[in-house]
Design a protein around this motif. Structure first.
Motif, PDB file in Angstrom:
ATOM      1  N   ALA A  59       1.119   0.649   1.556  1.00  0.00           N
ATOM      2  CA  ALA A  59       0.262  -0.365   2.160  1.00  0.00           C
ATOM      3  C   ALA A  59       0.395  -0.432   3.669  1.00  0.00           C
ATOM      4  CB  ALA A  59       0.608  -1.730   1.574  1.00  0.00           C
ATOM      5  N   ASP A  60      -0.660  -0.875   4.315  1.00  0.00           N
ATOM      6  CA  ASP A  60      -0.661  -1.252   5.728  1.00  0.00           C
ATOM      7  C   ASP A  60      -1.370  -2.591   5.870  1.00  0.00           C
ATOM      8  OD1 ASP A  60       0.203   1.019   7.781  1.00  0.00           O
ATOM      9  OD2 ASP A  60      -0.711   2.000   6.054  1.00  0.00           O
ATOM     10  N   VAL A  61      -0.725  -3.510   6.557  1.00  0.00           N
ATOM     11  CA  VAL A  61      -1.376  -4.765   6.944  1.00  0.00           C
ATOM     12  C   VAL A  61      -1.066  -4.976   8.425  1.00  0.00           C
ATOM     13  CG1 VAL A  61      -1.610  -7.239   6.560  1.00  0.00           C
ATOM     14  CG2 VAL A  61      -1.030  -5.737   4.638  1.00  0.00           C
ATOM     15  N   ARG A  62      -2.093  -5.014   9.232  1.00  0.00           N
ATOM     16  CA  ARG A  62      -1.904  -5.177  10.679  1.00  0.00           C
ATOM     17  C   ARG A  62      -2.082  -6.642  11.057  1.00  0.00           C
ATOM     18  NH1 ARG A  62      -2.317  -0.312  13.405  1.00  0.00           N
ATOM     19  NH2 ARG A  62      -3.150  -1.293  15.288  1.00  0.00           N
ATOM     20  N   HIS A  63      -1.435  -7.032  12.136  1.00  0.00           N
ATOM     21  CA  HIS A  63      -1.553  -8.421  12.614  1.00  0.00           C
ATOM     22  C   HIS A  63      -1.302  -9.393  11.456  1.00  0.00           C
ATOM     23  CE1 HIS A  63      -3.215  -7.481  16.615  1.00  0.00           C
ATOM     24  NE2 HIS A  63      -3.949  -6.561  16.032  1.00  0.00           N
ATOM     25  N   CYS A  64      -0.138  -9.274  10.854  1.00  0.00           N
ATOM     26  CA  CYS A  64       0.171 -10.154   9.721  1.00  0.00           C
ATOM     27  C   CYS A  64       0.055 -11.617  10.143  1.00  0.00           C
ATOM     28  CB  CYS A  64       1.596  -9.910   9.230  1.00  0.00           C
ATOM     29  SG  CYS A  64       1.826  -8.306   8.453  1.00  0.00           S
ATOM     30  N   GLU A  65      -0.375 -12.415   9.195  1.00  0.00           N
ATOM     31  CA  GLU A  65      -0.418 -13.851   9.447  1.00  0.00           C
ATOM     32  C   GLU A  65       0.996 -14.422   9.400  1.00  0.00           C
ATOM     33  OE1 GLU A  65      -4.099 -16.002   7.930  1.00  0.00           O
ATOM     34  OE2 GLU A  65      -3.933 -14.291   6.584  1.00  0.00           O
ATOM     35  N   ARG A 476       3.709 -12.352  -4.975  1.00  0.00           N
ATOM     36  CA  ARG A 476       3.337 -12.099  -3.585  1.00  0.00           C
ATOM     37  C   ARG A 476       4.579 -12.248  -2.713  1.00  0.00           C
ATOM     38  NH1 ARG A 476       2.136 -14.513   0.800  1.00  0.00           N
ATOM     39  NH2 ARG A 476       2.478 -16.593  -0.079  1.00  0.00           N
ATOM     40  N   MET A 496       3.439 -13.651   6.197  1.00  0.00           N
ATOM     41  CA  MET A 496       2.793 -13.694   4.892  1.00  0.00           C
ATOM     42  C   MET A 496       2.065 -12.387   4.578  1.00  0.00           C
ATOM     43  SD  MET A 496       1.351 -17.607   5.021  1.00  0.00           S
ATOM     44  CE  MET A 496       0.754 -17.414   6.709  1.00  0.00           C
ATOM     45  N   LEU A 497       2.407 -11.793   3.478  1.00  0.00           N
ATOM     46  CA  LEU A 497       1.681 -10.611   3.000  1.00  0.00           C
ATOM     47  C   LEU A 497       0.663 -11.050   1.947  1.00  0.00           C
ATOM     48  CD1 LEU A 497       4.503  -7.928   2.610  1.00  0.00           C
ATOM     49  CD2 LEU A 497       2.940  -8.293   4.531  1.00  0.00           C
ATOM     50  N   PRO A 498      -0.437 -10.291   1.837  1.00  0.00           N
ATOM     51  CA  PRO A 498      -1.431 -10.660   0.826  1.00  0.00           C
ATOM     52  C   PRO A 498      -1.094 -10.149  -0.567  1.00  0.00           C
ATOM     53  CG  PRO A 498      -2.232  -8.824   2.123  1.00  0.00           C
ATOM     54  CD  PRO A 498      -0.910  -9.231   2.731  1.00  0.00           C
ATOM     55  N   MET A 499      -0.002  -9.393  -0.668  1.00  0.00           N
ATOM     56  CA  MET A 499       0.332  -8.794  -1.970  1.00  0.00           C
ATOM     57  C   MET A 499       1.847  -8.751  -2.099  1.00  0.00           C
ATOM     58  SD  MET A 499       0.601  -6.579   0.455  1.00  0.00           S
ATOM     59  CE  MET A 499       1.790  -5.336   0.907  1.00  0.00           C
TER      60      MET A 499
ATOM     61  N   PRO B  43      -6.458 -15.254  -1.160  1.00  0.00           N
ATOM     62  CA  PRO B  43      -5.890 -13.973  -1.530  1.00  0.00           C
ATOM     63  C   PRO B  43      -4.963 -14.105  -2.733  1.00  0.00           C
ATOM     64  CG  PRO B  43      -5.855 -14.254   0.826  1.00  0.00           C
ATOM     65  CD  PRO B  43      -6.268 -15.568   0.250  1.00  0.00           C
ATOM     66  N   PRO B  44      -4.591 -12.953  -3.286  1.00  0.00           N
ATOM     67  CA  PRO B  44      -3.918 -12.903  -4.576  1.00  0.00           C
ATOM     68  C   PRO B  44      -2.862 -13.967  -4.776  1.00  0.00           C
ATOM     69  CG  PRO B  44      -3.626 -10.854  -3.335  1.00  0.00           C
ATOM     70  CD  PRO B  44      -4.663 -11.666  -2.649  1.00  0.00           C
ATOM     71  N   PRO B  52      -1.458 -16.291   2.945  1.00  0.00           N
ATOM     72  CA  PRO B  52      -2.333 -15.910   4.044  1.00  0.00           C
ATOM     73  C   PRO B  52      -3.785 -16.246   3.732  1.00  0.00           C
ATOM     74  CG  PRO B  52      -1.660 -13.992   2.792  1.00  0.00           C
ATOM     75  CD  PRO B  52      -0.898 -15.147   2.235  1.00  0.00           C
ATOM     76  N   LEU B  54      -6.183 -14.368   5.040  1.00  0.00           N
ATOM     77  CA  LEU B  54      -6.882 -13.089   5.137  1.00  0.00           C
ATOM     78  C   LEU B  54      -6.338 -12.125   4.083  1.00  0.00           C
ATOM     79  CD1 LEU B  54      -6.684 -12.721   9.031  1.00  0.00           C
ATOM     80  CD2 LEU B  54      -8.686 -13.419   7.706  1.00  0.00           C
ATOM     81  N   TYR B  55      -7.013 -10.988   3.893  1.00  0.00           N
ATOM     82  CA  TYR B  55      -6.521  -9.990   2.944  1.00  0.00           C
ATOM     83  C   TYR B  55      -6.112  -8.709   3.685  1.00  0.00           C
ATOM     84  CZ  TYR B  55      -5.778  -7.438  -1.307  1.00  0.00           C
ATOM     85  OH  TYR B  55      -5.198  -6.703  -2.300  1.00  0.00           O
ATOM     86  N   ARG B  56      -7.058  -7.814   3.949  1.00  0.00           N
ATOM     87  CA  ARG B  56      -6.880  -6.705   4.893  1.00  0.00           C
ATOM     88  C   ARG B  56      -5.880  -5.645   4.464  1.00  0.00           C
ATOM     89  NH1 ARG B  56      -4.951  -9.560  10.084  1.00  0.00           N
ATOM     90  NH2 ARG B  56      -3.389 -10.095   8.541  1.00  0.00           N
ATOM     91  N   LEU B  57      -5.554  -5.590   3.208  1.00  0.00           N
ATOM     92  CA  LEU B  57      -4.545  -4.648   2.731  1.00  0.00           C
ATOM     93  C   LEU B  57      -5.129  -3.242   2.618  1.00  0.00           C
ATOM     94  CD1 LEU B  57      -1.854  -3.893   1.372  1.00  0.00           C
ATOM     95  CD2 LEU B  57      -2.865  -4.641  -0.774  1.00  0.00           C
ATOM     96  N   GLU B  58      -4.694  -2.350   3.497  1.00  0.00           N
ATOM     97  CA  GLU B  58      -5.067  -0.934   3.384  1.00  0.00           C
ATOM     98  C   GLU B  58      -4.032  -0.272   2.471  1.00  0.00           C
ATOM     99  OE1 GLU B  58      -7.311   0.364   7.333  1.00  0.00           O
ATOM    100  OE2 GLU B  58      -5.258  -0.228   7.747  1.00  0.00           O
ATOM    101  N   ALA B  59      -4.524   0.463   1.479  1.00  0.00           N
ATOM    102  CA  ALA B  59      -3.634   0.839   0.382  1.00  0.00           C
ATOM    103  C   ALA B  59      -3.825   2.283  -0.060  1.00  0.00           C
ATOM    104  CB  ALA B  59      -3.892  -0.080  -0.813  1.00  0.00           C
ATOM    105  N   ASP B  60      -2.768   2.838  -0.595  1.00  0.00           N
ATOM    106  CA  ASP B  60      -2.817   4.117  -1.308  1.00  0.00           C
ATOM    107  C   ASP B  60      -2.044   3.989  -2.606  1.00  0.00           C
ATOM    108  OD1 ASP B  60      -3.912   6.607   0.354  1.00  0.00           O
ATOM    109  OD2 ASP B  60      -2.942   5.239   1.763  1.00  0.00           O
TER     110      ASP B  60
END
Lengths: 517, 517
Positions: A59-65, A476, A496-499, B43-44, B52, B54-60
């Motif tokens: 995963a990548d999350v930029r500018h985390c909240e 989460r 805070m991460l969204p996942m 978000p989840p 958060p 926002l979501y914005r999770l870039e994933a693989d």
């Protein structure tokens, strides 16, 4: 195979208590079947019947909240690593055998970016190409697929440190894998210190010398699986090997961690013992042999290893060191100690059921009187009531006398285990007092990590951080950041991460001064 | 600003009903406050107060777990795109203004890999560098930060197609952004077809000519914001522009989609009208002007545009075309049609409250008698009871007579809206019969997409796929794959993700023959 397993299965351990591992597992293990079932839930929001059985989310999350504010004097990166099985573990294997998944919270000027990547080492690449497990059994190469003969078996899933402008992902049965500190790209799948590594293995717990900054480390089973040779060595920050020596152990047990003081290197041999018969029958490397004693061993740092002394003691387990120091009279080593096998998935050689009470760990001071030329015993003193298996310290004090320790643990003062929230504790060994951060409800806390306020800040002045898992939000993840001197005031910042973030064994802080420009 | 907003807020729409959008939102919108509150979860597994925003999770995720089995004749990639706000939307902005986040299910030889990346176009890069919103209001450049003057405002968040071995992410107010089909790396942030694009805008709904494979497309507001010029053009698969012409519209309304038959191009002007006053007051581009009629316009594909005919009709909304065809006598265009504004967040120019019943869409056949030299009216026939706003077809029939249509919709036969499960419907226009896939409980379904079994398979023979969101698993996502001729038999395969995938407006299937080697 004579092993018998606890009824808690692999997923329970991974889900609730990597966990256990993180010192907070006991809260789940010890409160009965209901909690075990709750902990048994699989990946986020799923059960085995409806969702995937694996996680593996890079995963990548930029500018985390951020809730609160990142302190202006906290700049660098917090790294974590843990096992995240690339493919389903085969029956009989253990959660320690998942492939290493590294995550990073990059913190700079108040901003946080999150990134996670698998360690793309020999093992990961081979299995990714094959689309299946090729190394099916924990540290048992006889079970490997013939196609991977000669490849490193490293999962690189246990600890992560920075060295020579790289991130080293560590598994104690192999050399490290080296990654880029910013991209988490795997740079050297099998890093042998420019061929200077004098061992076939490298510990997950090297120590940084508090005076020189040199890295003191070791490898056990140094000449091959089942070997009783332990290789010890010291590298400068620039990669020069300035010392090495070998010793042999009384028997081959798990040497997960060690202690280093100004003068001595200390090992503690526990009866999580090499089991050749079990391996020959297709099982894992270890079983708990309750007939074996422990051995406290110490050896001078500047010698050839021949001065090693082994002191026999009662059957115990201790896998992690909080801190250690020595003076002219005594050696002191603070460990987390349990009466028996701390891992529910590790086979008991005598066929007994795993015992969660005897498997619970407490911070315990071991010490040895250096007066006698041949000490006959070592002292064991439980220091605190808190239960936890992943102690940490201000890592600038790895080899020096230290005052403060940290631990993820269930609240030791809760009225019942069921109500015990996950906590981070700060211990002041001088006063023997603790300070607690009590997390929110339905939260699990991973191992914590200390970041000093500055390179020359007093011991323990800085931030304590760690991953909080919100079990009521499908696991989460948040990174909580606390003032290490005021844990009871709660987080100064929560990232805070969204996942969910992948599971963790150990984490590591790299200050801005050691990050790439 | 005279706009009045529905009490359903931005998050409700994004959460439950992008959604509405996906034709299944109505199930949430129309069943009352309890469902709206449920849909409002962020978000989840989070609520606004704990997680958060926002979501914005870039994933693989590699080697995705699959329940069932991927059919051996299904090879290629399924792409999705939707708005995923890079930073919190400012007050008064609408969910359509989130930055484009593209996800891909790469399916080959029974294996599935998942990947998602933001479109790193001019807008995303500028905002990422600044760490804040620089384009704060939907299609209102007067509100932009001065630093971004001259940059493309494209969010690239609406649709995604493959063209010339690239993936084009589309937003109708700008040229496309071109991405790599495998890595999702943004190759050309502002792709103008080698400077052959004769418009400042490019629709999100180009059509592929069923005979030649050429791409027929258009741009509206072609010469600038508020312009009444529509530019039409046709490109060969190799990038040669073989035709272009312009027309002007009776008034400037949202021209989200269009229809193309063998001979004609058809537009449908709806009263989601350009609102200069609202924009001057800092608001968004559109408001619903219930005083305006609709206009059904058609123009020959091979002319200079001067033959365009506009036929006035009653106030309606229709934003998406299922299919269209023409013969010597009539033009037929099947759309999803609602009586009024279908979007709860779009301002009503007359200040009326948004009406969820009048905003619900049904598949509706519009047709025009070509007999009269100047047709005075167009016919409107609702074809099915199903509610949904994102119809699809076998895209090999974009410009040819077609028989089968597909739609995500709540179960039209459920006893109550509350109990209506999300469905995929297949319509046989010849028999006017439907076949339904009824999803599991607590599931939302995004727009579906058809993949033919082979390049020359009969119409509708292949697979229907779409993203299922498990609302009882913190909105974890599964890709469901159905035999398009046997929807009622349930998925032949379900690709399980360990987390939520980003939101979707539209999706696109690229067969293996069009993927990079």
């Amino acid at each position: 195979m004579k092993e018998k397993r606890d009824t808690l299965n692999r997923r329970t351990f991974m889900g609730g208590t990597l966990g256990a591992a993180a010192g907070i597992g006991a809260a789940h293990w010890l409160t009965g079947p209901a909690e075990a079932a709750a902990a048994q839930q699989g990946p986020p929001g799923t059960s085995a019947s409806t969702g995937p059985g694996l996680y593996r989310l890079e995963a990548d999350v930029r500018h985390c909240e951020v809730r609160g504010a990142i302190p202006s004097d906290l700049n660098g990166a917090f790294y974590r690593v843990g096992p995240d099985p690339q493919f389903p573990l085969v029956d009989g294997n253990i959660p320690f055998d998942g492939e290493g998944h590294v995550s990073m919270f990059r913190i700079k000027d108040g901003r946080v970016d999150y990134k996670s990547r698998f360690v793309r080492n020999d093992r990961w690449l081979a299995q990714d190409a094959a689309g299946r497990i090729l190394f099916p059994m924990y540290r048992n190469p006889s079970m490997d697929d013939p196609s991977v003969a000669g490849l490193s078996r490293s999962t690189a899933n246990t600890h992560i440190i920075n060295y020579k402008n790289m991130l080293l992902a560590l598994k104690e049965d192999s050399p490290p894998s080296a990654m880029d500190l910013l991209t988490l790209e795997t740079l050297v799948p099998n890093y042998t210190f420019d061929d200077l590594l004098p061992s076939r293995t490298f510990t997950a717990h090297p120590k940084l010398d508090s005076e020189t900054g040199n890295m003191v480390a070791f490898g056990y089973e140094a000449t091959g699986h089942g070997s009783d040779v332990v290789s010890m060595f010291e590298f400068t920050p620039d990669g020069e090997r300035v010392w090495d020596a070998t010793i042999t152990v009384p028997y081959v047990g798990m040497l997960h961690d060690f202690a280093v003081t100004r003068r001595y290197i200390i090992f503690y041999v526990i009866p999580m013992a090499f089991d050749a018969e079990q391996m020959a029958n297709g099982g894992i490397h270890w079983s708990w042999d309750s007939t074996q004693p422990t051995y406290f061993g110490f050896v001078r740092r500047d010698g050839d290893g021949s001065d090693v002394r082994w002191i026999e003691g009662p059957t115990r387990s201790a896998t992690h060191v909080m801190g250690a120091f020595s003076d002219d009279d005594r050696i002191y080593v603070d460990v987390e100690m349990s009466m028996s096998n701390p891992f529910p998935f590790m086979p008991m050689r005598d066929g007994a059921a795993w015992n969660p009470v005897a498997g619970a760990s407490h911070i315990t001071r071991l010490s040895v009187d250096l007066g006698p030329s041949t000490p006959q015993s070592y002292s064991i003193e439980q220091m605190y009531p808190h239960q936890g298996a992943l102690p940490r310290q201000d890592d600038r004090y790895n080899t020096a006398p230290y005052r403060y320790g940290f631990l993820a643990c269930p609240d030791p003062y809760a009225e019942s285990r069921r109500e015990a929230r996950a906590c981070y504790a700060r211990f002041d060994h001088q006063t023997r007092q603790d300070t607690l951060y009590r997390s929110e409800e339905a939260t699990s806390l991973a191992e914590c990590c200390f970041a000093p306020r500055s390179a020359d800040a007093p011991e323990g002045s800085g931030y304590l951080m760690g991953l909080a898992t919100r079990n009521d939000q499908n696991r989460r993840s948040d990174l909580v950041i606390l003032d290490a001197e005021h844990l009871d005031e709660g987080p100064v910042a929560t990232v805070m991460l969204p996942m969910r973030a992948p599971g963790q064994v150990h984490g590591w802080w790299v200050p801005e001064s050691q990050m790439p420009g």
